[in-house]
Design a protein around this motif. Structure first.
Motif, PDB file in Angstrom:
ATOM      1  N   ASN A   1      -5.802   8.896  -3.264  1.00 38.22           N
ATOM      2  CA  ASN A   1      -4.809   7.894  -3.633  1.00 38.22           C
ATOM      3  C   ASN A   1      -4.671   6.823  -2.557  1.00 38.22           C
ATOM      4  O   ASN A   1      -4.486   5.641  -2.872  1.00 38.22           O
ATOM      5  CB  ASN A   1      -3.464   8.562  -3.887  1.00 38.22           C
ATOM      6  CG  ASN A   1      -3.476   9.432  -5.134  1.00 38.22           C
ATOM      7  OD1 ASN A   1      -4.316   9.271  -6.009  1.00 38.22           O
ATOM      8  ND2 ASN A   1      -2.557  10.373  -5.209  1.00 38.22           N
TER       9      ASN A   1
ATOM     10  N   LEU B   1      -7.701   4.430  -2.984  1.00 38.12           N
ATOM     11  CA  LEU B   1      -7.521   3.539  -4.129  1.00 38.12           C
ATOM     12  C   LEU B   1      -6.480   2.465  -3.838  1.00 38.12           C
ATOM     13  O   LEU B   1      -6.654   1.297  -4.225  1.00 38.12           O
ATOM     14  CB  LEU B   1      -7.115   4.351  -5.361  1.00 38.12           C
ATOM     15  CG  LEU B   1      -8.156   5.339  -5.900  1.00 38.12           C
ATOM     16  CD1 LEU B   1      -7.564   6.154  -7.048  1.00 38.12           C
ATOM     17  CD2 LEU B   1      -9.412   4.609  -6.353  1.00 38.12           C
ATOM     18  N   ALA B   2      -5.404   2.839  -3.161  1.00 37.52           N
ATOM     19  CA  ALA B   2      -4.345   1.884  -2.854  1.00 37.52           C
ATOM     20  C   ALA B   2      -4.838   0.803  -1.893  1.00 37.52           C
ATOM     21  O   ALA B   2      -4.546  -0.386  -2.077  1.00 37.52           O
ATOM     22  CB  ALA B   2      -3.140   2.614  -2.259  1.00 37.52           C
TER      23      ALA B   2
ATOM     24  N   THR C   1       0.835  -1.207   0.000  1.00 30.98           N
ATOM     25  CA  THR C   1       0.000   0.000   0.000  1.00 30.98           C
ATOM     26  C   THR C   1       0.866   1.252   0.000  1.00 30.98           C
ATOM     27  O   THR C   1       0.587   2.214  -0.731  1.00 30.98           O
ATOM     28  CB  THR C   1      -0.925   0.013   1.227  1.00 30.98           C
ATOM     29  OG1 THR C   1      -1.670  -1.199   1.280  1.00 30.98           O
ATOM     30  CG2 THR C   1      -1.888   1.185   1.170  1.00 30.98           C
TER      31      THR C   1
ATOM     32  N   VAL D   1       0.866   4.154  -2.894  1.00 28.85           N
ATOM     33  CA  VAL D   1       0.646   5.566  -2.562  1.00 28.85           C
ATOM     34  C   VAL D   1       1.876   6.387  -2.918  1.00 28.85           C
ATOM     35  O   VAL D   1       1.758   7.537  -3.366  1.00 28.85           O
ATOM     36  CB  VAL D   1       0.306   5.719  -1.066  1.00 28.85           C
ATOM     37  CG1 VAL D   1       0.165   7.192  -0.697  1.00 28.85           C
ATOM     38  CG2 VAL D   1      -0.995   4.989  -0.737  1.00 28.85           C
TER      39      VAL D   1
ATOM     40  N   LEU E   1       1.527   6.965  -6.669  1.00 29.16           N
ATOM     41  CA  LEU E   1       0.414   7.852  -7.014  1.00 29.16           C
ATOM     42  C   LEU E   1       0.553   9.232  -6.380  1.00 29.16           C
ATOM     43  O   LEU E   1       0.047  10.226  -6.916  1.00 29.16           O
ATOM     44  CB  LEU E   1      -0.914   7.217  -6.578  1.00 29.16           C
ATOM     45  CG  LEU E   1      -1.298   5.896  -7.243  1.00 29.16           C
ATOM     46  CD1 LEU E   1      -2.602   5.377  -6.652  1.00 29.16           C
ATOM     47  CD2 LEU E   1      -1.425   6.065  -8.751  1.00 29.16           C
TER      48      LEU E   1
END
Length: 271
Positions: A137, A140-141, A124, A128, A131
């Motif tokens: 972000n 989404l991660a 994760t 991040v 992104l």
């Protein structure tokens, strides 16, 4: 038998009460918080708990209690939304590949095994980092990483359910695949998936707090428990309350999820 029932009742009441209270406070934050969580009062910075500020103030004079209550919306309610979104994406995939199997199943599982080879938090953080830091972000991660674990778990539950005699009989009697999944497989998968989901909400809260603590998640001055812990690190010796209360909030919510998950798990085991 009586002890088992008492255990069920205790974990359900304690976990449910904690979970419900925290979520309710988050939903009613504008009315439950005594002060504006963003209001800066430098004359009262690092003030200890008092009647005006029950949990004291932080390094900018902001009310810790109000920030904790508003932080529920970011730490808890968003964690619930992330978990639900992950479940909505992974459930159809897990049902499909667990029921159909074949080459598609093997191909998807090889990719999932590659994702699960890395610890959740490390992967994760890497996503991040690519992104860029920020709330969107981070969300989404987390969904991208948690999705793989859900699919693998749902797939295993579906494959186990498909070995039952009643599923085989349903196929012999000409039931469609959709009907078999909806009527015979999903009712067997759902209770165990519920346990996994409740436990996972606590894990997602910890992940959000951890990412925000290192500056990759929610950004200041937005109230969030991990952000509050980060801001408190430099003042723990002179004003320990600024770190103790956010830490307790995280601990209590994770405990609530654990108790609820244990209740549902014991209930399934007792059937």
């Amino acid at each position: 038998m009586k002890k088992i029932r008492l255990s069920f009742r205790g974990s359900l009441l304690t976990g449910g009460a904690l979970f419900g209270l925290i979520v309710l406070l988050g939903l009613l934050a504008p009315w439950a918080a005594p002060h504006d969580p963003l209001h800066v009062d430098l004359l009262n910075r690092l003030a200890p708990p008092s009647r005006k500020y029950p949990f004291g103030t932080d390094h900018l004079g902001r009310d810790v209690l109000s920030r904790l209550i508003y932080g529920i919306r970011t730490s808890v309610l968003i964690a619930c939304a992330i978990t639900v979104a992950t479940l909505c994406i992974s459930l159809p995939t897990g049902l499909l590949i667990g029921y159909v199997r074949g080459r598609v199943d093997q191909l998807i599982m090889r990719g999932i095994d590659g994702v699960l080879a890395f610890p959740d938090i490390i992967l994760t953080v890497a996503i991040v980092g690519i992104l860029g830091p920020g709330f969107v972000n981070m969300t989404l991660a987390i969904i991208a990483v948690r999705w793989a674990g859900y699919v693998r778990y749902i797939r295993s539950l579906v494959q186990k359910a498909c070995q039952e005699d009643y599923v085989r009989y349903a196929r012999l009697f000409g039931n469609s695949h959709v009907r078999i999944l909806r009527r015979y497989v999903l009712p067997q998968v759902w209770p165990q998936l519920l346990v996994y989901t409740v436990w996972d909400i606590g894990r997602v809260v910890l992940m959000i707090a951890g990412l925000s603590f290192v500056g990759l998640g929610v950004q200041p001055p937005k109230p969030e428990w991990g952000v509050m812990l980060h801001d408190a690190t430099s003042y723990f010796q002179v004003a320990p309350h600024v770190m103790i209360f956010p830490g307790l909030a995280i601990m209590l919510f994770v405990l609530a999820c654990q108790l609820l998950g244990d209740h549902f798990s014991e209930k399934e085991a007792a059937k």
